[in-house]
Every structure is written in C-alpha cells, then in structure tokens.
Design an enzyme around this catalytic site. Structure first.
Site, PDB file in Angstrom:
ATOM      1  N   CYS A 184     109.382  65.470  70.044  1.00 15.81           N
ATOM      2  CA  CYS A 184     108.885  64.839  69.062  1.00 15.81           C
ATOM      3  C   CYS A 184     108.528  63.560  69.394  1.00 15.81           C
ATOM      4  CB  CYS A 184     109.765  64.842  67.890  1.00 15.81           C
ATOM      5  SG  CYS A 184     109.421  63.637  66.389  1.00 15.81           S
ATOM      6  N   GLU A 199      90.952  66.462  85.820  1.00 11.26           N
ATOM      7  CA  GLU A 199      90.930  67.649  85.787  1.00 11.26           C
ATOM      8  C   GLU A 199      89.790  68.455  85.558  1.00 11.26           C
ATOM      9  OE1 GLU A 199      94.385  69.802  83.694  1.00 11.26           O
ATOM     10  OE2 GLU A 199      95.593  67.957  83.880  1.00 11.26           O
ATOM     11  N   GLU A 248     101.394  79.333  84.394  1.00  6.12           N
ATOM     12  CA  GLU A 248      99.906  79.285  84.781  1.00  6.12           C
ATOM     13  C   GLU A 248      99.721  79.818  86.169  1.00  6.12           C
ATOM     14  OE1 GLU A 248      98.884  74.950  83.898  1.00  6.12           O
ATOM     15  OE2 GLU A 248      98.031  75.859  82.049  1.00  6.12           O
ATOM     16  N   CYS A 264     108.810  66.557  61.882  1.00  8.58           N
ATOM     17  CA  CYS A 264     110.283  66.771  61.554  1.00  8.58           C
ATOM     18  C   CYS A 264     110.828  65.444  60.569  1.00  8.58           C
ATOM     19  CB  CYS A 264     111.111  66.691  62.567  1.00  8.58           C
ATOM     20  SG  CYS A 264     111.116  65.109  63.669  1.00  8.58           S
ATOM     21  N   GLU A 269      97.746  65.071  78.602  1.00  6.70           N
ATOM     22  CA  GLU A 269      97.023  65.419  77.335  1.00  6.70           C
ATOM     23  C   GLU A 269      97.983  65.319  76.231  1.00  6.70           C
ATOM     24  OE1 GLU A 269      96.107  69.556  78.279  1.00  6.70           O
ATOM     25  OE2 GLU A 269      94.279  68.750  79.534  1.00  6.70           O
ATOM     26  N   CYS A 300     104.397  66.503  65.408  1.00  7.31           N
ATOM     27  CA  CYS A 300     105.541  67.096  64.881  1.00  7.31           C
ATOM     28  C   CYS A 300     105.846  66.632  63.386  1.00  7.31           C
ATOM     29  CB  CYS A 300     106.757  66.298  65.709  1.00  7.31           C
ATOM     30  SG  CYS A 300     108.307  66.764  65.370  1.00  7.31           S
TER      31      CYS A 300
HETATM   32  C1  GAL Z   1      95.127  71.217  81.252  1.00  4.24           C
HETATM   33  C2  GAL Z   1      96.572  70.796  81.628  1.00  4.24           C
HETATM   34  C3  GAL Z   1      97.176  71.172  82.781  1.00  4.24           C
HETATM   35  C4  GAL Z   1      96.902  72.646  82.891  1.00  4.24           C
HETATM   36  C5  GAL Z   1      95.283  72.913  82.795  1.00  4.24           C
HETATM   37  C6  GAL Z   1      94.949  74.624  82.964  1.00  4.24           C
HETATM   38  O1  GAL Z   1      94.701  71.195  79.980  1.00  4.24           O
HETATM   39  O2  GAL Z   1      96.571  69.394  81.468  1.00  4.24           O
HETATM   40  O3  GAL Z   1      98.188  70.801  83.049  1.00  4.24           O
HETATM   41  O4  GAL Z   1      97.651  73.378  81.943  1.00  4.24           O
HETATM   42  O5  GAL Z   1      94.961  72.729  81.380  1.00  4.24           O
HETATM   43  O6  GAL Z   1      94.063  74.688  82.500  1.00  4.24           O
END
Ligand code: GAL
Length: 638
Positions: free
Chosen positions: A109, A298, A345, A151, A144, A149
């Site tokens: 939280c 990313e 993952e 609570c 991200e 939360c």
């Molecule tokens: C992003 C996240 C990463 C990984 C990736 C997988 O949204 O920041 O940590 O989870 O997705 O697609």
C-alpha cells in the site's frame, strides 16, 4: 551521443559464471545500458536494515569493466517477504476488502507508513553505496506504478487529499452530488475509498479516488527522487510508465516530475496492428516529454498476448525499435536480457532466449545493436526549442476524462476512450500524417487540426481553450460523447454536448446507443452509438438512415468544428478527416518520420515500396534511391 541499447538485467537469477558470459554477450550485441535490480529488494536487504550489497557490487563492477552503463533501480515494486510478514498492514487491500498476500510482486500500500519508511531506507542505502560507481548512468525508481489500495491507510490519505482539494465538506458534498441516494457526509471520517458496495458507487468518488491514487504514487516517487537527486545531482531519475489499458497515473502531471520520460511498450496486436500501436505509444511518450527526447525502457523480443506468447517475426524487433527511436527515444531497451528458466515470467521472451545465443532472436539483437551504433541519439535541445518531431495534428489526451468514462453507470458500456484515440492516431498514421497528443488545456494554436476522441469530461477552461482554437482558425474534429460532463463528473445540462454545443453549432437531444450496426451513405458502417442531433448553426455532412444529422460541420470565427455523433469504422472516420482537409499521401504501412537532423523510413509491408527519401543510409552506408525493401528501414541525414 550514442543511443542506449539494452534491457532489464536480473542477474540474481543466475550463478556468477553466467554473469561473465552475460557481459561478454552484451558486448557482442552492442549493449550500452542495463537496468539492474528492479526486483532485488529481498536480495539487497534480507532483513530490516541488514544489507547484502556484495553481489550487486560484483555485478556493477563487471558491467563497468565491460563499458556498460547501469540504470540502477530502486526496488520498491517488490517488497521482501520479511517486510510483508512484519507489516501486514502494508499489504494491498482490494476494492472487495481482500488483503492480498505476498507471493507475486507489487503487493504494497503506497500510503502505508511502514512501506514509505522502508522505501526511503533502501533508496538511501543504494544511493550512498553507488553514488560514485562508474557504471551508474541513471536511476530507475520502482516499476510501472499502478497498484491502488483500499485499506485504512489509503482511506486516511484519501481524506487528507480530499480536504486539500475541497477545503470543506460542503464543497465535497456538492461536487459529489451526495444529495442523491442519501450519501451526505457530515464528518470526514465517514469517507472511504470506493470499496465494494451494494450497487453503483458514486462516480465522483470513484474519479477522485483515481486522481488521488495517481497523486499518492507520485508522492512516493518524488520522495525517492529527491533522495537520489541529493546524493547524485547529475544523474537523471526516471520511472517506467505502463501503457495500454492500464492507465493508473496522470501522465502529464508525472512527466513534469521525472528527469526523463520512459515507457514500456507491449503491443496487444501483431503484425501491422503492432506497428500501429508502437507508433501510438511512441507519439504519446514524446508528447508527455513535451516534444523532448525520452526513452523506450521496455519492449519484448516476442509478443506477450494474454493466453499466447510467440516470437516477433523476422525484422520486427528492429522495426519496432526504430519506430521508437524515430519518434525521439534515446534508445531501445527490452525486458529482459536473458529469458528466465524459472519464476513467474519464465516464458517471457528475452534478448537471449532459452535456446541461448545461437538463435535467430539473438542474431537479430546483435544486428540491431550494430545498426544503432551508427544512428546518433536524438538532439536534446533547449526546453523551449523545437520538438524532436514536428506534428501538424494533435489528438487530445486526458487520463481524467478516460477514468471518468471507465466509471460506473454510463449510458453505454461500449464507449472506449482508448479505442477512439487509437483509431484517430491509426487513421492518420496510415496516411502518413504525423500526430502528437495534447492535453485539452494546452496551447493548441500551432496545430492545423485537433482531434477529440470521446472526451467525456471537459473542464470549463478546456472548453474555452477549444473555442479559442477554432475561432483562431483551427480545425476541430470531435467524436461522440465528448464534452458531456464537468470535472466532477456532472452532466452539463440544456442539451449535449454541453461544453461544446456552441463550438459545434448543434444541440443533441437524446442519445441512442446502438445494439446493431447501421449504414451511413458515403461514411459506411456505424456502431455503438447514435444521437438525435439538432442543428444550431452547423451543417449536415452525413445523415442517419432516418434522416437526422450524423456528422456535422460548423464554421466558427476563422475555423471549423466537425462533429461525429456515432462510431464510424476506420474508412468512415478517414472520410470525415478528408472532409476536414486531413488527407495524407502516405502509403499504408510505410512510415516516414522526420527529426530535425534526419529522416527515418520504415517499411512494415511485405512488398518493396517507394519512399520520398534520397541520400545515404546511416545504418548500411548505402545510397537510398527512393525505394525500400520489404520490411526494410533507413535513416538518412538531412
Ligand atoms: C512489464 C514489467 C516487467 C515485465 C514485463 C513482462 O510490464 O515492467 O517487469 O513484467 O512487463 O511483459
């Protein structure tokens, strides 16, 4: 300056021999920057206040020796198990009152005092340890942001936020229309986050809670940022925004607080749809960055599409990366460097796939690294200088309006702000018209046209801004269900769309959501929505089958305001834009993006294509003679 190239590197999953191989492979691939430690909190602080930095020292030293920079993360997105056990009150509580348990990530939280304190402690410890490390290039706070939360800590912080926003309960009761359904509040203690309740929740409460969550997470970010800035004043501090449907933060507001805008981009479509979504994401990022360079933090070497994960087709990794660089990204980064063997993952694609470096994907990664070495980073330029890419058309983007349209009890559950914004962008993209995004209150005078995609909520100030834009000679194209509500979100009375009635020269008497598609002569298929529109100065451009106006046009001052009262398919929407003077000469699937000092051309089709570009390609050193190979791309200096 060189472009950044690399990705998230999570070495704690691997033994130290693998680290040495990693750095050797990174060098082979031309990697210049890796994000380290995003989820490493439990390995860095195995019990409260006890740190085990040795492994991270060795990783950073190896990277520094290999000439690779580090975007060092503050790991607050994944608090350690000991923390959750010691502070169960800092675990997320869902809307339904379920307190989540440890076992995934992002389970905290952001308003819990223990979490805030622990966050600052690890931030301080990391900044003291690595402030002078030669590999340190950037700080990456959290990952991200996006965990709301419900609570009691969140409730207390929400009340404090509301007190600041409204001053007193009278103003809050008025803004939230609590007179309806007997919700009048006589004490602040009675107010909670929008928790599970019997039937429809109050839409104003729901919207304010989303605003609060964004601000509360921003306060957490700013706390870490300030500690980092104090320790290393010259090192930029960023965080990575999540895109697509999960919009938990007000990106315009956040982008004023980060040193560098950074996004994660995972298209939900494949092939051409992925290329369109990539351009959309990159144009958003550039716009949030105020036209300045930003960073693709990313992306993936494959598609992660809900129930399916599959590789990107040959060449797509490079084309998607270049789409971002063309729009001002300072580099191309991936999640993650090496695909995991275990963990949540383990099937997420990596730059080094499970197969290892002897693979098509790694060969493409090396080729892209080689290509990016030859393309200089976009020019930074002064804050008030020209944007990195000029766009003639702006699409209005406002998370508050989006959140409002995601709220409870609307006349159609099918009104989709994101889909409307994506359609506007896609239709421009296919014709080669450069677009950017703007907030409804931004100065719009520089744009030839402004598109308004189902922007349900519009403030008085924004409505005045749009009127001034049209009066000053602009072209405004407004889609249905825009300008209906004020910021609370209360309906503007006297005929829809209250805030835009005069600009559009119409008065809408009734909404008629559509269960089935209908056909409009010349404009084709219409779905989701229709309206009973009366003209009040505007002219009819398209009619419903029953004869009422469906698309209208109104001249106001020196400009023109168009209204589309239903959801048209792409060809119909393109037709409206053509009527409004927005028709490009581009070839669908071939994108040409002009930066101040060079031009990018990318062919997303499977055919050779003509492109209006001549010169020498920076990547291959070969002449470009106005044609692009199937799937090909070039970068030509101007
Ligand atoms: C992003 C996240 C990463 C990984 C990736 C997988 O949204 O920041 O940590 O989870 O997705 O697609």
């Amino acid at each position: 300056m060189r472009l950044w190239y690399g990705g998230d590197y999570n070495p704690e999953q691997w033994s130290e021999e693998v680290w040495a191989e990693d750095v050797a492979l990174m060098r082979r691939a031309g990697v210049t920057l890796v994000t380290v430690g995003v989820f490493s909190w439990s390995r860095l602080e195995p019990s409260e206040g006890r740190y085990t930095f040795g492994w991270l020292d060795r990783v950073l030293d190896l990277l520094a020796d290999g000439g690779i920079g580090v975007d060092l993360a503050v790991p607050t997105a994944s608090p350690p198990p000991w923390f959750s056990l010691a502070h169960p009150d800092a675990l997320t509580v869902t809307r339904d009152g379920v307190r989540l348990t440890h076992g995934s990530r992002d389970t905290y939280c952001v308003s819990a005092p223990a979490y805030r304190e622990a966050s600052s402690r690890i931030t301080r410890a990391l900044s003291e340890r690595y402030r002078d490390h030669p590999a340190l290039a950037m700080w990456h706070v959290h990952n991200e942001y996006g965990t709301p939360c419900h609570c009691d800590h969140a409730a207390a912080a929400f009340r404090a936020w509301l007190r600041k926003r409204y001053g007193g309960l009278d103003a809050l009761n008025d803004a939230w229309t609590t007179a309806f359904w007997g919700q009048h509040y006589s004490d602040w203690a009675q107010i909670t986050p929008p928790r599970a309740t019997q039937y429809l929740p109050n839409p104003a409460q729901a919207l304010d809670f989303r605003r609060f969550v964004s601000d509360e997470m921003l306060a957490h970010f700013a706390e870490q940022r300030d500690l980092l800035r104090e320790a290393t004043p010259g090192v930029p501090v960023t965080t990575n925004y999540v895109l697509a449907g999960w919009a938990c933060v007000d990106h315009w507001k956040w982008s004023r607080e980060v040193d560098l805008v950074a996004i994660d981009d995972y298209p939900s479509g494949q092939g051409m749809a992925a290329a369109e979504q990539t351009a959309f994401a990159a144009d958003l990022a550039r716009s949030w960055a105020g036209g300045r360079p930003w960073l693709l933090m990313e992306q993936a070497t494959g598609y992660v599409l809900g129930p399916r994960t599959s590789p990107k087709e040959p060449g797509e990794i490079a084309r998607h990366s270049l789409q971002h660089v063309a729009r001002g990204s300072k580099g191309a980064m991936f999640f993650q460097w090496r695909a995991s063997r275990g963990g949540a993952e383990q099937w997420h694609p990596g730059m080094v796939p499970h197969t290892g470096p002897d693979s098509r994907v790694f060969r493409e990664i090396c080729a892209l690294g080689e290509a990016l070495k030859r393309v200089p980073a976009p020019l930074d330029g002064p804050l008030d200088g020209p944007p990195v890419v000029e766009a003639e058309v702006a699409i209005l983007w406002d998370e508050e309006a989006w959140w409002a349209v995601q709220g409870p009890g609307l006349p159609s559950a099918e009104i989709d702000y994101l889909a409307a914004a994506e359609q506007a962008h896609r239709v421009l993209w296919r014709q080669g018209l450069a677009a950017c995004f703007a907030h409804p209150s931004h100065d719009l005078s520089a744009y030839r046209a402004v598109l308004v995609p189902s922007l349900y909520l519009i403030s008085d100030e924004a409505a005045r801004n749009l009127a001034a834009y049209v009066e000053g000679g602009g072209t405004l194209v407004v889609s249905f269900f825009s300008g209906i509500a004020d910021e609370h979100p209360r309906i503007r009375l006297g005929g829809y769309p209250g805030a835009l009635r005069e600009i559009l020269g119409i008065r809408v008497e009734e909404f008629r959501p559509l269960a089935d598609a209908i056909e409009l002569p010349e404009f084709g298929r219409a779905t989701v929505w229709s309206e009973v529109v009366h003209l009040d100065g505007a002219e009819t451009v398209a009619r419903y089958p029953g004869g009422g106006p469906a698309v209208t046009c109104h001249r106001l001052g020196g400009g023109t305001a168009w209204y589309v009262s239903t959801r048209l398919d792409d060809p119909g929407y393109a037709r409206v834009l053509a009527h409004a003077g927005l028709a490009g000469s581009g070839t669908p699937g071939v994108e040409v993006v002009r930066q101040r000092d060079r031009i990018f051309a990318i062919n997303h089709t499977e055919d050779e294509q003509p492109v209006p570009v001549d010169g020498t390609d920076l990547i291959t050193g070969k002449p470009v003679d106005g044609r692009l190979d199937p799937g090909g791309y070039v970068v030509v200096p101007l």
